[in-house]
Write a protein that holds these residues in place. Structure first.
Motif, short mmCIF file in Angstrom:
data_model
loop_
_atom_site.label_atom_id
_atom_site.label_comp_id
_atom_site.label_asym_id
_atom_site.label_seq_id
_atom_site.Cartn_x
_atom_site.Cartn_y
_atom_site.Cartn_z
N SER A 124 8.93 -15.47 26.35
CA SER A 124 9.19 -14.23 25.63
C SER A 124 9.98 -14.49 24.36
O SER A 124 9.77 -13.83 23.34
CB SER A 124 9.93 -13.23 26.52
N ARG A 153 0.36 -13.47 30.19
CA ARG A 153 1.29 -12.35 30.37
C ARG A 153 2.25 -12.24 29.19
O ARG A 153 2.58 -11.14 28.74
CB ARG A 153 2.08 -12.53 31.66
N ALA A 156 0.52 -10.54 26.09
CA ALA A 156 -0.37 -9.41 26.37
C ALA A 156 -0.19 -8.25 25.41
O ALA A 156 -1.14 -7.53 25.10
CB ALA A 156 -0.18 -8.94 27.81
N ASP A 157 1.03 -8.04 24.93
CA ASP A 157 1.30 -6.88 24.08
C ASP A 157 1.26 -7.19 22.58
O ASP A 157 1.57 -6.31 21.77
CB ASP A 157 2.67 -6.30 24.43
N THR A 158 0.88 -8.40 22.20
CA THR A 158 0.93 -8.76 20.78
C THR A 158 -0.33 -8.38 20.02
O THR A 158 -0.30 -8.30 18.78
CB THR A 158 1.16 -10.27 20.61
N GLY A 159 -1.44 -8.20 20.71
CA GLY A 159 -2.69 -7.88 20.04
C GLY A 159 -3.36 -9.06 19.37
O GLY A 159 -4.38 -8.89 18.68
#
Length: 300
Positions: A124, A153, A156-159
């Motif tokens: 992270s 994982r 996952a939220d970075t696009g």
């Protein structure tokens, strides 16, 4: 001939060519801390050689190399710096992309060290601080499926697209019929897991050239059977078998048969097997990549 994407080579060897100091435990992270200009130069050398993607020097930005206290203090800054340096070097070329390196948190070739909580905490930090300067993610030298899932994982939220690159056991000829990761897990299962996790490319790296073709063939069989449209790639090392110790314990000597011409012979085999992403890992430097660029241009 299918369109080929040319990666860079092994950053540690290129850092050595630039005069950087490498030593354990920090390894390439030491240059990031003390000689950032040489890190940028190493990236720029690969761009000048023809690499279409350069990978950030964040492989050693983990507690395994830096120690927990230094990582807690400087990890975010060093991860950000690695992205800035790679982006600056990429700007010296045309349409060069930057891959954000997501390493195995527990150390190279050490699948038994995998810990899900530790991996997410470290990854992270890398993801948060690399994101502004990268175009895609490259989980590389992953020895087990769990390391690949952890990388997925984390981003996952970075696009941004995720590429997963596994490292293989080097034993031959056992590998010829049933290629496996350094964890002993089968390549077919590992490729399925990477695709299920959202990988947009599957690669194999930091293993001997001899181990790569069976893995390419196994990966492409999974891709075809699943009706997927994702590329398979290879970037091998130039060392002898490394199964008995962790990678990067010393700056190893390279195999004499894997000079730029010799490495190119293996690349031809991988291309014939269906690989469409090609580069180099440990021991493969900018002259190798320049020779590959010329070789590929002649075949285009």
């Amino acid at each position: 001939m299918a369109k080929i994407t040319l990666l860079d080579g092994g950053l540690s060897r290129e850092l050595e060519r630039c005069g950087a100091t490498l030593r354990q435990p920090e390894w390439s992270g030491l240059a990031l801390m003390n000689e950032p200009e040489k890190v940028q130069q190493a990236h720029a050398n690969f761009v000048a050689a023809g690499a279409q993607i350069v990978t950030t020097n964040s492989y050693a930005v983990v507690p395994f190399h830096l120690g927990q206290a230094r990582f807690d203090q400087d990890g975010a800054m060093l991860a950000q710096r690695s992205g800035v340096l790679a982006r600056a070097a990429a700007a010296t070329g045309s349409d060069v992309r930057v891959a954000g390196c997501l390493p195995p948190v527990g150390g190279s070739y050490e699948p038994q060290n995998f810990d899900a909580a530790d991996s997410q905490a470290v990854l992270s930090v890398l993801v948060d601080n690399l994101t502004p300067n990268v175009d895609l993610w490259l989980g590389e030298t992953l020895s087990c499926i769990d390391e690949a899932r952890a990388a997925a994982r984390a981003v996952a939220d970075t696009g941004l697209p995720l590429w997963i690159s596994y490292t293989l056991r080097d034993e031959l000829p056992d590998q010829l019929d049933s290629p496996v990761l350094r964890s002993g897990e089968g390549v077919a299962d590992a490729v399925r897991a990477a695709i299920e996790a959202g990988a947009q490319a599957v690669l194999f790296n930091c293993s001997m050239p001899e181990a790569m073709q069976p893995a390419i063939e196994a990966a492409l069989q999974v891709v075809r059977e699943g009706g997927h449209d994702i590329p398979v790639g290879v970037y091998a090392n130039a060392f002898t078998a490394e199964d008995d110790g962790a990678a990067n314990e010393v700056l190893s000597g390279i195999r004499k048969d894997l000079d730029p011409e010799g490495y190119g012979t293996w690349v031809d085999r991988w291309l014939a097997a269906g690989a469409t992403i090609i580069g180099g890992c440990c021991g493969i430097d900018a002259p190798h990549i320049a020779a590959l660029k010329s070789h590929l241009d002649r075949q285009a």
